[in-house]
Write a protein that holds these residues in place. Structure first.
Motif, PDB file in Angstrom:
ATOM      1  N   ALA A 168       0.842  -1.203   0.000  1.00 43.28           N
ATOM      2  CA  ALA A 168       0.000   0.000   0.000  1.00 43.28           C
ATOM      3  C   ALA A 168       0.879   1.256   0.000  1.00 43.28           C
ATOM      4  O   ALA A 168       0.558   2.246  -0.653  1.00 43.28           O
ATOM      5  N   LEU A 184      -2.740  -9.959  -4.653  1.00 42.61           N
ATOM      6  CA  LEU A 184      -3.689  -9.435  -3.661  1.00 42.61           C
ATOM      7  C   LEU A 184      -4.516 -10.556  -3.037  1.00 42.61           C
ATOM      8  O   LEU A 184      -4.780 -10.545  -1.832  1.00 42.61           O
ATOM      9  N   GLU A 198     -12.739  -6.543  -2.583  1.00 40.54           N
ATOM     10  CA  GLU A 198     -11.679  -5.655  -2.111  1.00 40.54           C
ATOM     11  C   GLU A 198     -10.672  -5.382  -3.221  1.00 40.54           C
ATOM     12  O   GLU A 198     -10.167  -4.262  -3.357  1.00 40.54           O
ATOM     13  N   ARG A 204     -11.974  -2.766  -5.436  1.00 43.89           N
ATOM     14  CA  ARG A 204     -11.765  -1.446  -4.832  1.00 43.89           C
ATOM     15  C   ARG A 204     -10.316  -0.976  -5.014  1.00 43.89           C
ATOM     16  O   ARG A 204     -10.068   0.199  -5.273  1.00 43.89           O
ATOM     17  N   CYS A 205      -9.363  -1.906  -4.863  1.00 49.34           N
ATOM     18  CA  CYS A 205      -7.951  -1.533  -5.008  1.00 49.34           C
ATOM     19  C   CYS A 205      -7.661  -0.988  -6.396  1.00 49.34           C
ATOM     20  O   CYS A 205      -6.854  -0.080  -6.563  1.00 49.34           O
ATOM     21  N   PRO A 209      -6.812   3.403  -6.327  1.00 54.70           N
ATOM     22  CA  PRO A 209      -5.530   2.726  -6.051  1.00 54.70           C
ATOM     23  C   PRO A 209      -4.948   2.994  -4.670  1.00 54.70           C
ATOM     24  O   PRO A 209      -4.544   2.070  -3.994  1.00 54.70           O
ATOM     25  N   ALA A 225      -7.895   2.740  -1.095  1.00 50.79           N
ATOM     26  CA  ALA A 225      -8.507   1.448  -0.776  1.00 50.79           C
ATOM     27  C   ALA A 225      -7.530   0.525  -0.062  1.00 50.79           C
ATOM     28  O   ALA A 225      -7.842  -0.069   0.965  1.00 50.79           O
ATOM     29  N   MET A 226      -6.315   0.421  -0.588  1.00 49.08           N
ATOM     30  CA  MET A 226      -5.345  -0.510  -0.024  1.00 49.08           C
ATOM     31  C   MET A 226      -4.990  -0.116   1.402  1.00 49.08           C
ATOM     32  O   MET A 226      -4.852  -0.972   2.272  1.00 49.08           O
TER      33      MET A 226
END
Lengths: 294, 294
Positions: A107, B61, B70, B73-74, B78, B81-82
DNA sequence: TTGCTCCTCACGTCACGTGAGGTGGC
DNA sequence: TTGCTCCTCACGTCACGTGAGGTGGC
């Protein structure tokens, strides 16, 4: 077939109220054989207070994260199963923690390649530890996984290491390590106190002995001599502990533990190789000091 | 509709080889909309190198434990979300660690009642922290969950506490905390560095200030005076930071943050009440030293 | 034609949740 | 009869795995 109705028996609604489960959950646990309620004439199910207590325990174990199959094991072998499962959970927790670290790093940096190689290392480590726990059930396997877990944290960099990894897992998949029951009990008993802390302290004193064998001998001469004397005494040679040691060595030889597993581990993990080499050096000093093989 | 075949495009088998996924997994990800391969005339699916890279990331992931939703969403947002997901994982990890401790204790003692009460405390804590993260998405929610998480470790002993718990969760379920976009961005920016360590150090210096306000003032007089002067300067009063502060206080008042949430927290957690009381005492000393409200 | 790849169903897993439709007891 | 409890299907969830049965390309 039908048991008489007792004053404290109850229907499913009352039961659910008591143990905090839904009807569907209870039905599922019945299906899974975790409780066997009686049947009344009208098809209604009838639960005893003992059923209720059992389901309260099921609820606790479920909330602790055990699967239905694991809960069955907990009821079947009350002491060993729960310890086994707790050890596995502990390993999985380590892995989850590491995964969390990798996710956080990903992240922050967006570096997928780093995450990938971190995952590969993690997954290899886990697959070895899991196999250790499966191949050696009970406390001894727990000890082994803690012991070897220490050396399995570096990523793999060469094909030699990759091949060694395959040999390690192949060995663990095929090994069968069956001791006579009494010796197995003795082994479990002596391994039962070996938790993470203990293994840590063991490793620390080992490191001391390896890095400075002479100093270590000087500091602990009395105990060491007493121990050497004991290993030569008739008392020891006729004890179950000695029989256990012999049996372990026999089994290890037959299995290829020393010829296959240990060399493969040393090839896989530089840290483990160093550990073994230190051990061998220290052993020589000990031999020259106290004499004799073993 | 149909895009022309490019040299590096590939069929599903080649794709699977590249990214280490099974066909079924890839089909599932297509169904979930994580990739949209092109269609060839014969019904075969055609993947571009970009698709392959995307699926490699999906694989990473997934192995890090993210669900398909999820991962979506990532890709959609970018950065945020993470980070959000990592924060949630970290919380869940804390809970899992605690559950592991309870399981180990249960295995050692067989005390189901203790496990049950430990679980109850754990589950209440988690439900508050989760609601905090949902009610305040992004870095500010992360900060709040770290801040309040510190005070939510004791079990509930009274009905008053239980009622307070209900009020806390009800508040968090209903609160809506919408700042104008620019102020939200500013808030997120200022909260982004507040990780566990930072909150820890913040709390430590808070504790110092509370336990010995005079000493704290003496030690930090210079910075404190500079800060007080700054909060009165025209520069500050016309800055976005000031607007943010005003907006936060407004929103908090409208929401009942100070009239409902804080009192309920103080009733729920003795540790939090003590913290607030200490804060109030210290505040008085600060006021008498530096004067003025605020 | 053979052997390989590709496709789309359909059903299973795990621990239940969510109805639907029907019966029993008061 | 009403309202409540009980029952047994049947289907959904999540991230796929495991065939089955059929087609396309060489």
């Amino acid at each position: 077939m039908m048991k008489p109705w007792e004053v404290n028996d109850m229907l499913i609604n009352e039961l659910c109220r008591r143990c905090g489960l839904t009807k569907k959950a209870v039905e599922y646990y019945i299906e899974q054989g975790l409780v066997r309620p009686g049947a009344m004439g009208n098809g209604y199910r009838e639960f005893t207070p003992a059923d209720a207590e059992r389901l309260e325990r099921v609820a606790v174990l479920r909330r602790l994260g055990l699967s239905a199959a694991e809960i069955r094991r907990c009821f079947a072998e009350p002491h060993t199963a729960m310890q086994d499962i707790a050890a596995r959970r502990s390993m999985e927790l380590d892995a989850a923690r590491e995964r969390q670290r990798l996710l956080k790093a990903l992240a922050d940096t967006g570096d997928y390649a780093a995450a990938r190689s971190g995952l590969a290392a993690l997954e290899r480590r886990q697959s070895i530890l899991e196999r250790l726990l499966s191949a050696f059930p009970g406390p001894y396997g727990r000890y082994l996984s803690l012991h070897f877990g220490r050396f399995l944290t570096e990523p793999i960099q060469s094909d030699v290491q990759l091949a060694a990894f395959e040999r390690v897992t192949a060995f663990l998949d095929n090994v069968n390590f069956h001791l006579p029951e009494e010796l197995q009990a003795l082994l479990d008993e002596s391994a039962v106190a070996m938790d993470a802390e203990f293994v840590e302290s063991l490793h620390a004193s080992m490191e001391h002995a390896v890095s400075d064998p002479c100093g270590y001998i000087a500091e602990n001469r009395e105990q060491l001599e007493a121990y050497m004397a004991y290993t030569q005494s008739g008392e020891y040679l006729s004890s179950p502990a000695y029989r256990l040691k012999q049996a372990l060595m026999q089994l290890s030889c037959w299995n290829g533990y020393y010829e296959e597993f240990i060399p493969a581990m040393a090839e896989l993990s530089p840290a483990y190789r160093e550990y073994r080499e230190g051990l061998a050096r220290a052993d020589e000093v000990f031999r020259s000091e106290f004499g004799g093989p073993d």
